[in-house]
Motif scaffolding. Structure first.
Motif: not given
Length: 733
Positions: A527, A530, A533-534, A539, A542-543, A545, A574, A613
């Protein structure tokens, strides 16, 4: 404020005051001693570091000075005037045969060289096979040069009237210092080499001791520190303390043996530097600090008198009030030690009243039992001292095996724990309860075998499921020694740091925690990216991870609560970054209110994470679409406003909206179904048609009003789009 009269108070107060003041004085003394020792250690450590650094700086200074002398020698050796004087066929002592202009220029070269080296007091070059010295203030014989710089008679110190070898150091002898008063400046002799590496003379550098002292004092920046700089053969070069020349050898050996001085030898010069503090200075420094500590102790002792008096008065007030209540008027008026006697009598009466003692014991028995059981588990006192006290209170441990269970619940009240303990007991199993904290209670289960202990734990879990399904129970391994109860209690409390993946499982066994391998599981780093990524809208990453993180932290159906809390914190971070960078608004109340102890905590956290997300991705897409629509609308508004500007072009639009020309053209095509030129020409021709039908302006004026500079271009485009010329269109209208 009333004066304090010690002997006017009662015997009870005086005892209390003396006891408190002795404790205060001892604590103050110990505190000052500890502070003094720490300060002395820091002071000695600082002094040693300062002297070491100063000695190193002095050695570096010596190396730097000698290196500068070498560079000076190299630059002087390249002087064309000195080379011409060295190769001159004139006799050694007849200066009149030398070229005066060349001689003056060579002297000027030395003056210029000395100006670039402020530590050099006098420069002179003795040329091999020549009997004269070219110096920065004139040309002399070697004998006269020595006499001038050392201010001495050739008859007294004739051994110095000789050419010196390269790299030697010349100091005035003790007699010259005493008889002539000349400072003992060092004279450094270096070779003078031409561009062909041929030595053709010696360079005498007469160093300025005053300038050296100023440089060193500025370098060390410490007037209390003593320093000495000795040449390789033990001659004193410079010092900030007066030294008897007859005592130099003794001073040098004394500095080597004195721990208060640190030494360092230059790698290039070979000179030895000493830096340190005199014994007298260190003694004075120590005395000052001892006086400061003594003054601090005296201040604390004096200020402790009113402070102790105030504390004792406050603590003594309830005693005086109680004594006043239980004493008679005659005792209060006749006896100054009335408080002591009255209290002694009432305490004696309490101990004589056995029924009162039994009543007090009955009231406080649960509290005493709970406190002593905590002592037994935590090991604050030896268990051999706690067990007899528990036995006197009726608590015994008849069974050999014991299991400790920690209960985490919002209802850890004494009545709740007592009812569960009573329901868990049977003929072969004992169960004691301990109130530990507001939300934490402890059960101590004893049985004749580990299996019986396990059965009791199973009954306790079944009861919890009925009365409080949200509670968690940490279960330790079975132990067969009361000395191991502390470790068992720690196991049960540590087991509560983990969460079972099964939402209906409320028992966490320490044996299962050990065998799962989750104890060796480090915090995954999935993470770490994270928030980024946000923030960038990735996304899908992010999902992935989040999925990887939740899979990694689970071992054999167990998850550490700390790992779940970390995931929640990273997720909030995030979300905050996505809100800040994209101007979004997200409701994080469910994540903020989430706790590992809530029902279905793992499932709720996972659902909240992926829901965040999805919602942020949707909001970000909507935001981008709205931004795109706004940008397109702004582009068309700008185009309509400047449609008839003569300098309207794709490049100007691209510069205005900070986009490429192809992007501008593509957006106009998407909105109007025409490319840029087609759309502009159509709109301009429409405007021209309205002017032709509604005004009497000439065709040339209408062309310019429509945005066309060239009238021919306007007529051609009008014919193209309308099928007739502007004049025909006006007649038809």
């Amino acid at each position: 404020m009333k004066a304090f009269h010690f002997f006017r108070h009662s015997r009870t107060y005086r005892r209390m005051f003396l006891h408190t003041y002795v404790l205060y004085a001892a604590s103050s003394l110990l505190l000052l001693l500890a502070a003094g020792l720490f300060l002395f250690y820091q002071d000695s450590h600082t002094i040693r570091n300062n002297t070491l650094q100063a000695a190193a700086n002095l050695a570096y200074y010596a190396d730097d000075r000698l290196s500068a002398c070498q560079k000076l020698s190299a630059s002087v050796g390249q002087s064309e005037r000195l080379l011409s004087l060295s190769s001159n066929a004139a006799t050694d002592l007849d200066f009149s045969l030398l070229d005066s202009t060349t001689l003056f220029a060579a002297q000027h070269d030395l003056v210029s060289a000395k100006a670039l080296n402020r530590f050099a007091a006098t420069l002179g070059v003795y040329l091999y096979n020549k009997g004269f010295v070219v110096s920065d203030y004139g040309t002399l014989t070697l004998e006269s040069f020595y006499q001038s710089i050392f201010n001495m008679s050739p008859n007294v110190f004739s051994e110095y009237l000789r050419p010196l070898g390269s790299g030697s150091y010349l100091f005035l002898p003790r007699g010259a210092v005493e008889e002539t008063g000349t400072p003992q400046h060092p004279l450094i002799v270096l070779s003078v080499i031409d561009s062909n590496s041929r030595r053709y003379g010696n360079l005498f550098i007469f160093m300025d001791e005053r300038q050296m002292r100023e440089d060193i004092e500025q370098l060390l920046n410490n007037r209390d520190m003593e320093y000495y700089l000795f040449a390789g053969e033990g001659q004193l070069v410079v010092s900030n303390r007066c030294a008897d020349p007859k005592e130099l050898s003794r001073i040098y050996s004394g500095l080597m043996e004195n721990d208060s001085y640190q030494s360092n030898t230059g790698k290039y010069s070979g000179w030895t530097a000493f830096a340190g503090y005199s014994d007298a200075y260190l003694r004075e420094r120590l005395h000052r600090r001892l006086w400061i500590l003594a003054a601090g102790l005296a201040f604390l002792l004096l200020s402790g008198l009113p402070l102790t008096h105030a504390i004792c008065r406050k603590n003594y007030a309830p005693i005086r009030e109680l004594a006043y209540i239980v004493s008679s008027p005659e005792q209060r008026s006749d006896n100054r030690d009335m408080e002591y006697e009255a209290l002694k009598s009432i305490i004696s009466s309490i101990f004589k009243d056995k029924s009162l003692l039994e009543e007090q014991l009955l009231i406080y028995r649960p509290l005493l039992v709970n406190s002593m059981l905590l002592e037994l588990l935590e090991g604050a006192q030896p268990r051999k001292e706690v067990l007899p006290g528990l036995q006197k209170l009726g608590i015994r441990f008849p069974y050999p095996y014991h299991v400790c269970c920690c209960l985490l619940t919002a209802r850890a009240t004494q009545d709740f724990l007592m009812s569960l303990a009573q329901a868990t007991r049977d003929g072969e199993t004992g169960c004691l309860y301990i109130t530990f904290r507001k939300h934490l209670g402890i059960f101590l289960i004893s049985a004749s075998s580990p299996e019986k202990c396990g059965d009791a734990v199973t009954r306790l879990l079944a009861l919890l499921a009925e009365v409080n399904p949200d509670a968690f129970l940490g279960v330790s391994d079975a132990v067969d020694d009361l000395e191991q109860l502390g470790a068992a209690c720690q196991q049960s409390r540590s087991a509560l740091e983990y969460l079972p993946s099964d939402p209906f499982s409320r028992g966490i066994y320490w044996s299962r925690v050990k065998s799962s391998g989750i104890l060796k599981l480090a915090l995954p780093t999935c993470l770490a990216s994270l928030p980024n990524a946000f923030g960038t809208g990735q996304f899908a990453e992010a999902r992935n991870n989040l999925n990887l993180y939740f899979q990694t932290i689970s071992r054999c159906g167990l998850t550490k609560k700390e790992h779940l809390t970390h995931a929640r914190d990273r997720l909030l971070e995030a979300i905050s970054r996505a809100e800040k960078e994209h101007g979004l608004l997200f409701d994080s109340a469910s994540l903020l209110n989430w706790t590992p102890e809530q029902p279905h905590a793992l499932k709720c956290l996972q659902e909240s994470a992926f829901l965040a997300c999805d919602r942020l991705e949707r909001d970000m897409l909507e935001s981008r679409e709205q931004q795109s629509l706004n940008a397109a609308q702004n582009l068309m508004d700008y185009l309509q406003l400047h449609l008839r500007d003569e300098d309207l072009s794709l490049s100007k639009l691209a510069e205005t909206f900070q986009l490429s020309e192809s992007s501008i053209s593509r957006r106009i095509k998407q909105i109007t179904d025409y490319n840029f030129l087609e759309y502009v020409n159509r709109k301009r021709i429409e405007y021209a048609c309205s002017l032709l039908s509604e005004t009497d302006l000439s065709v040339n004026d209408i062309s310019k009003a429509s945005g066309y500079v060239n009238d021919i271009t306007f007529r051609r485009l009008f014919k193209k789009y309308m099928g007739v010329t502007p004049g025909e269109y006006r007649r038809q209208a």
